[in-house]
Design a protein around this motif. Structure first.
Motif, PDB file in Angstrom:
ATOM      1  N   LEU A  97       0.819  -1.207   0.000  1.00 39.16           N
ATOM      2  CA  LEU A  97       0.000   0.000   0.000  1.00 39.16           C
ATOM      3  C   LEU A  97       0.858   1.265   0.000  1.00 39.16           C
ATOM      4  CD1 LEU A  97      -2.772  -1.195   2.471  1.00 39.16           C
ATOM      5  CD2 LEU A  97      -2.898  -1.064  -0.025  1.00 39.16           C
ATOM      6  N   SER A  98       2.006   1.222   0.659  1.00 37.40           N
ATOM      7  CA  SER A  98       2.927   2.369   0.602  1.00 37.40           C
ATOM      8  C   SER A  98       3.417   2.581  -0.817  1.00 37.40           C
ATOM      9  CB  SER A  98       4.109   2.147   1.546  1.00 37.40           C
ATOM     10  OG  SER A  98       3.689   2.137   2.901  1.00 37.40           O
ATOM     11  N   GLN A 143      -8.601  -3.766   5.176  1.00 35.26           N
ATOM     12  CA  GLN A 143      -9.049  -2.608   5.957  1.00 35.26           C
ATOM     13  C   GLN A 143      -8.091  -1.434   5.770  1.00 35.26           C
ATOM     14  OE1 GLN A 143      -9.424  -4.140   9.943  1.00 35.26           O
ATOM     15  NE2 GLN A 143     -11.091  -5.518   9.375  1.00 35.26           N
ATOM     16  N   ASN A 144      -6.800  -1.715   5.704  1.00 34.91           N
ATOM     17  CA  ASN A 144      -5.832  -0.640   5.469  1.00 34.91           C
ATOM     18  C   ASN A 144      -5.996  -0.051   4.072  1.00 34.91           C
ATOM     19  OD1 ASN A 144      -4.345  -0.340   7.913  1.00 34.91           O
ATOM     20  ND2 ASN A 144      -3.318  -2.293   7.515  1.00 34.91           N
ATOM     21  N   ASN A 164      -7.834   4.654   0.821  1.00 32.14           N
ATOM     22  CA  ASN A 164      -8.489   4.886  -0.474  1.00 32.14           C
ATOM     23  C   ASN A 164      -7.727   4.233  -1.626  1.00 32.14           C
ATOM     24  OD1 ASN A 164     -10.624   6.558   0.590  1.00 32.14           O
ATOM     25  ND2 ASN A 164      -9.139   8.222   0.776  1.00 32.14           N
ATOM     26  N   LEU A 165      -7.243   3.025  -1.374  1.00 28.69           N
ATOM     27  CA  LEU A 165      -6.480   2.298  -2.390  1.00 28.69           C
ATOM     28  C   LEU A 165      -7.141   0.979  -2.779  1.00 28.69           C
ATOM     29  CD1 LEU A 165      -2.884   2.861  -0.944  1.00 28.69           C
ATOM     30  CD2 LEU A 165      -3.800   3.844  -3.056  1.00 28.69           C
ATOM     31  N   SER A 166      -8.304   0.700  -2.248  1.00 30.87           N
ATOM     32  CA  SER A 166      -8.926  -0.604  -2.472  1.00 30.87           C
ATOM     33  C   SER A 166      -9.291  -0.849  -3.932  1.00 30.87           C
ATOM     34  CB  SER A 166     -10.175  -0.761  -1.592  1.00 30.87           C
ATOM     35  OG  SER A 166     -11.105   0.266  -1.842  1.00 30.87           O
ATOM     36  N   VAL A 220      -6.017  -2.548  -5.682  1.00 33.66           N
ATOM     37  CA  VAL A 220      -5.317  -3.680  -5.082  1.00 33.66           C
ATOM     38  C   VAL A 220      -6.257  -4.868  -4.939  1.00 33.66           C
ATOM     39  CG1 VAL A 220      -5.820  -2.962  -2.704  1.00 33.66           C
ATOM     40  CG2 VAL A 220      -3.800  -4.373  -3.164  1.00 33.66           C
ATOM     41  N   THR A 221      -5.695  -6.058  -5.107  1.00 35.56           N
ATOM     42  CA  THR A 221      -6.414  -7.310  -4.903  1.00 35.56           C
ATOM     43  C   THR A 221      -5.640  -8.144  -3.902  1.00 35.56           C
ATOM     44  OG1 THR A 221      -7.246  -7.301  -7.172  1.00 35.56           O
ATOM     45  CG2 THR A 221      -7.289  -9.405  -6.002  1.00 35.56           C
ATOM     46  N   PHE A 222      -6.342  -8.696  -2.939  1.00 36.88           N
ATOM     47  CA  PHE A 222      -5.701  -9.575  -1.961  1.00 36.88           C
ATOM     48  C   PHE A 222      -6.232 -10.990  -2.149  1.00 36.88           C
ATOM     49  CE2 PHE A 222      -5.635  -5.395   0.247  1.00 36.88           C
ATOM     50  CZ  PHE A 222      -4.260  -5.266   0.355  1.00 36.88           C
ATOM     51  N   GLN A 223      -5.324 -11.959  -2.054  1.00 37.98           N
ATOM     52  CA  GLN A 223      -5.761 -13.351  -2.217  1.00 37.98           C
ATOM     53  C   GLN A 223      -4.958 -14.277  -1.313  1.00 37.98           C
ATOM     54  OE1 GLN A 223      -4.561 -13.297  -6.562  1.00 37.98           O
ATOM     55  NE2 GLN A 223      -3.819 -15.354  -6.045  1.00 37.98           N
ATOM     56  N   THR A 224      -5.634 -15.323  -0.866  1.00 40.49           N
ATOM     57  CA  THR A 224      -4.990 -16.333  -0.032  1.00 40.49           C
ATOM     58  C   THR A 224      -4.093 -17.190  -0.908  1.00 40.49           C
ATOM     59  OG1 THR A 224      -6.971 -16.391   1.368  1.00 40.49           O
ATOM     60  CG2 THR A 224      -5.379 -18.182   1.622  1.00 40.49           C
TER      61      THR A 224
END
Length: 282
Positions: free
Chosen positions: A127-128, A153-154, A159-161, A164-168
């Motif tokens: 995110l940085s 949540q971060n 305001n970066l959602s 970005v994609t997060f995955q297990t």
């Protein structure tokens, strides 16, 4: 009885000093500022304020938690990293100042279009970087669903959602595509080093994010074996390392056939990041 913040802080500092010794005054001030909802550097001018019995109880509860070696960040729920405060919990590794070395190195190269963060944890690195590269898209992977919830949540808070994609995933498992920039702060503490970690790290931070056991190098071996398949032709990869692991990690990526592998120090002069770029040797 109504008391001033100064009186309550003095009592809390005394109790905490008896429990943890050095650092008690600093920690008590951070907790008092958090309870009062003010910045720590403004606390001095706020200490004459009267605080309620409920606030006193809240502060005393935080002091007790810290006296049991619980990290400040877990009590306040946040940790500063790069340019932002990040939400943290017992499910993620606390961001550390030396990890900012990796972010600084990433900024020395061309702006990436795509960034992959392996073992993203709180998402602080990814995110940085997305904050610094406004045209980039990011993917963050982690084995821990709870950690990914914190990272999401971060992303929302910053305001970066939408970028970005997060995955297990276990490193590259299930990841598709090639990336201009790949970053990771993998678990690297050796089994022997775990025994000597401070209580606030060993007992409160997730062992999954701290150590792979053994010599601490398992993550680098696994990543090196698959890295070439996920790097764009002009891609770079940056990996945080333990300060005694520089030669070993350089050797791992060199043995995997990468043409350009370099070692970089943090501000304290310790080996901290291994950078990989260029095509694999043929």
């Amino acid at each position: 009885m109504i008391q001033t913040a100064s009186m309550v802080l003095r009592n809390g500092t005394r109790l905490l000093s008896a429990a943890i010794g050095d650092g008690a005054s600093r920690d008590a001030r951070i907790l008092m500022a958090h309870m009062m909802g003010v910045e720590t550097d403004r606390l001095t001018v706020e200490l004459s304020r009267m605080i309620t019995p409920t606030q006193v109880s809240q502060f005393e509860h935080m002091i007790k938690r810290r006296a049991m070696s619980e990290p400040i960040s877990h009590i306040t729920g946040k940790r500063a990293f790069w340019k932002h405060d990040f939400k943290v919990s017992a499910d993620v590794l606390d961001p550390r100042p030396e990890t900012e070395t990796l972010v600084e190195l990433a900024l020395t190269g061309a702006a990436p279009e795509t960034i992959l963060d392996l073992g993203t944890g709180s998402g602080c690195i990814l995110l940085s970087l997305l904050g610094e590269f406004p045209d980039a898209q990011g993917v963050g992977t982690d084995l821990s669903d709870a950690a990914l919830q914190v990272a999401h949540q971060n992303a929302v808070r910053l305001n970066l959602s939408n970028r970005v994609t997060f995955q297990t995933a276990n490193w590259f498992d299930g990841v598709a595509g090639r990336f201009n920039l790949i970053v990771s702060n993998p678990p690297y503490i050796t089994a022997k080093e775990m025994e000597s970690l401070s209580t606030d790290v060993r007992d409160f931070e997730p062992h999954l994010a701290l150590t792979p056991g053994g010599d601490g190098l398992a993550a680098y071996r696994s990543i090196a074996s698959e890295l070439a398949g996920f790097m764009a032709p002009d891609g770079r990869a940056l990996f945080e390392i333990g300060y005694l692991q520089g030669k070993d990690v350089v050797d791992i990526f060199s043995a995997a056939g990468f043409g350009a592998v370099s070692l970089h120090k943090d501000l304290g002069g310790q080996d901290r990041v291994v950078a990989v770029s260029g095509p694999k040797n043929r």
